[in-house]
Write a protein that holds these residues in place. Sequence first.
Motif, PDB file in Angstrom:
ATOM      1  N   LYS A 122       0.826  -1.212   0.000  1.00 53.45           N
ATOM      2  CA  LYS A 122       0.000   0.000   0.000  1.00 53.45           C
ATOM      3  C   LYS A 122       0.857   1.257   0.000  1.00 53.45           C
ATOM      4  O   LYS A 122       0.571   2.218  -0.719  1.00 53.45           O
ATOM      5  CB  LYS A 122      -0.925   0.012   1.227  1.00 53.45           C
ATOM      6  N   THR A 137       2.576   1.446  -3.394  1.00 54.53           N
ATOM      7  CA  THR A 137       1.676   1.215  -4.541  1.00 54.53           C
ATOM      8  C   THR A 137       2.322   0.244  -5.528  1.00 54.53           C
ATOM      9  O   THR A 137       2.579   0.575  -6.701  1.00 54.53           O
ATOM     10  CB  THR A 137       1.295   2.533  -5.243  1.00 54.53           C
ATOM     11  N   LEU A 174      -4.171  -0.888  -6.873  1.00 50.07           N
ATOM     12  CA  LEU A 174      -4.927  -0.803  -5.624  1.00 50.07           C
ATOM     13  C   LEU A 174      -6.041  -1.847  -5.571  1.00 50.07           C
ATOM     14  O   LEU A 174      -6.295  -2.444  -4.519  1.00 50.07           O
ATOM     15  CB  LEU A 174      -5.514   0.602  -5.476  1.00 50.07           C
ATOM     16  N   HIS A 198      -6.353  -4.933  -2.860  1.00 52.51           N
ATOM     17  CA  HIS A 198      -7.591  -5.189  -2.102  1.00 52.51           C
ATOM     18  C   HIS A 198      -8.068  -6.626  -2.299  1.00 52.51           C
ATOM     19  O   HIS A 198      -8.427  -7.315  -1.344  1.00 52.51           O
ATOM     20  CB  HIS A 198      -8.661  -4.200  -2.551  1.00 52.51           C
ATOM     21  N   SER A 225      -7.672  11.907   7.733  1.00 49.54           N
ATOM     22  CA  SER A 225      -7.855  11.397   6.375  1.00 49.54           C
ATOM     23  C   SER A 225      -6.984  10.166   6.229  1.00 49.54           C
ATOM     24  O   SER A 225      -5.786  10.205   6.505  1.00 49.54           O
ATOM     25  CB  SER A 225      -7.464  12.456   5.337  1.00 49.54           C
ATOM     26  N   GLN A 254      -6.520   5.962   4.250  1.00 49.65           N
ATOM     27  CA  GLN A 254      -6.889   5.026   3.193  1.00 49.65           C
ATOM     28  C   GLN A 254      -7.338   3.713   3.832  1.00 49.65           C
ATOM     29  O   GLN A 254      -6.604   3.103   4.605  1.00 49.65           O
ATOM     30  CB  GLN A 254      -5.688   4.766   2.267  1.00 49.65           C
ATOM     31  N   THR A 300      -9.220   0.405  -0.812  1.00 49.76           N
ATOM     32  CA  THR A 300      -9.080   1.285  -1.981  1.00 49.76           C
ATOM     33  C   THR A 300      -9.860   2.577  -1.813  1.00 49.76           C
ATOM     34  O   THR A 300      -9.990   3.346  -2.755  1.00 49.76           O
ATOM     35  CB  THR A 300      -9.574   0.560  -3.245  1.00 49.76           C
ATOM     36  N   LYS A 301     -10.370   2.844  -0.610  1.00 52.37           N
ATOM     37  CA  LYS A 301     -11.261   3.983  -0.407  1.00 52.37           C
ATOM     38  C   LYS A 301     -10.619   5.011   0.513  1.00 52.37           C
ATOM     39  O   LYS A 301     -10.052   4.666   1.549  1.00 52.37           O
ATOM     40  CB  LYS A 301     -12.584   3.481   0.187  1.00 52.37           C
ATOM     41  N   ARG A 302     -10.682   6.279   0.136  1.00 53.28           N
ATOM     42  CA  ARG A 302     -10.206   7.367   0.976  1.00 53.28           C
ATOM     43  C   ARG A 302     -11.319   7.779   1.938  1.00 53.28           C
ATOM     44  O   ARG A 302     -12.427   8.083   1.539  1.00 53.28           O
ATOM     45  CB  ARG A 302      -9.797   8.544   0.099  1.00 53.28           C
TER      46      ARG A 302
END
Length: 587
Positions: free
Chosen positions: A86, A89, A135, A139, A273, A275, A278-280
Amino acid sequence: MTSADDLVLQVLQDQGLLPDAHTQAYKSGLPDNPTEVIRELVAIEALTPDQITEALALAFHMEVVDLQSVSPGPDVLESVPLKTAKQLTVFPVRGDESSLDLAISDPLDMDPVDTISHWVGKPVNALLASREAILEAIHRAYEGAERDEPISSILDDFHGDPEAKDPTSVLERVGALEPSTGGKGANPEVSDEEAPIVRYVQMLITEAIKCRASDIHLEPLEQRFRVRFRVDGVLQEVESPPKRLQASILSRLKIMSNISIAERRIPQDGRISMQIKTKRIDLRVSSLPTAYGESIVMRILDKEGLRLGLPQLGFFSDDQSTFEQLIRMPDGIFLVTGPTGSGKSTTLYSALNFINQPDRKIITVEDPVEYELSGINQVQVKEDVGMTFSAALRSMLRQAPNIIMVGEIRDLETAEIAVNASLTGHMVYSTLHTNDAPSAVSRLVNIGVKPFLVSASLRGVLAQRLVRQIDPDQNEPYTPNPGDCQILGISPGQGGENMKQGVPHVTNGYTGFRGRKGIFELFQVNEDLQQMIYENQSLVAIRQKARASGMRSMREDGYRKVLAGITTLEEVLTVTVEASGISLTPH
């Protein structure tokens, strides 16, 4: 722009993917980092990720890998741990004792390849894939690994040593951190994320999102440290950590929120904020000193909810038509009312998305700016430097907007500026805290707005509450009893054919409910009501006239949703009052 940025753009231009005439415009508006250049081109829909990947692969003579068709074995996945994949990347595609094939997204940045090669102790062959594909592959391949260690396993370790007084000793013992000595099998770098407190906080937030929670409450009590999730508007207690770890967990959250860990006497607000897969995810954090320590509430900001269409909010077609008519008006004020947590912001944001067109300029002033909306100018209130609601509103009017959204009308100054803006050709959206829609009139008058100004500017008010929705996938028909029929105004055996009740299931947390819908009271100001407001007639008279003109109360709208099988009668009776506004159903 750096030479690397120019190289990325030159490659795309040489491939015929970036027209010459637009190159300079793209350069001037794009960030400096090459990876950010690629992301921005995708965000503005100039290119697709696959187009960029193919172009870069051709230019740098690299192989493109289709990660959808790749299924690496456990040994390959273990060579690059989830956290490292992660952070960098990257995704391990295949490997053996002699080499490892690694998918990367940026051919201009080979540091991840060198890092992984040094770590695994063998050559690494770089393959190319889009960042989005990497990403998604992470996941898909690692999601089982993320479930391997539930929160309960960490808590078991914490609870397992009741005599331990020093949280640090517990963390060291439970963490089992590997040394960062490099070489095969060792972590390339050990960070705080291996510590149990940090893992616990990360997994707590992940679990809350998995449970569809809107808030996470961490509450210091006298003898214990309670943790609760608010799911579909109802607080549910979850397994809590030992009281002795309270200070460590709260400090970790304050550090993540970028608020002072030394200050424990006053309330503080921050933001996280992060991660999650795959979602912010964004969280609004509020810290409040209490008798037994600081209470922290984290509001999970769900940006997906902002893209809801008006029917998904809970509108029936007749109310939706009236609502659309009101928000499309060229000038005036439209208010959404209700208590905290009743979905006012979601409704307003959905309205803004609905009317957001290139020919309209929309400016919002909010405290805080919870959600960032594309194509809309958003202003953050900062009272410590004099940027109040009223100051922001005055400046906004010089920006010649068509539509203004004020987070909340709190005082006379803000209300007067909003009214004056609406009278000079602007459409103003805002919120108020009132119990029902007609009460917005008396609220504006009570804070000092002249009745004739309210009469001239107010176009409509939407009052709302949220009720839990019967799980659309796990439900069964429900036959109303005589008492239900009397309340709903139907005959036994007739009119309740569509009524349902939820079936407890793992997918709905064994509650029978999944998600929430709005129930509404839509007050549209017509000429008769304008005259009554101008004459400053009583709220009772205004409400009676509105109902005679066709306004339904929230409870009546709730009854319609009960008969349609959307929610239950108990839910509606719990959150609404009698139409007269006198009788309150106990919670």
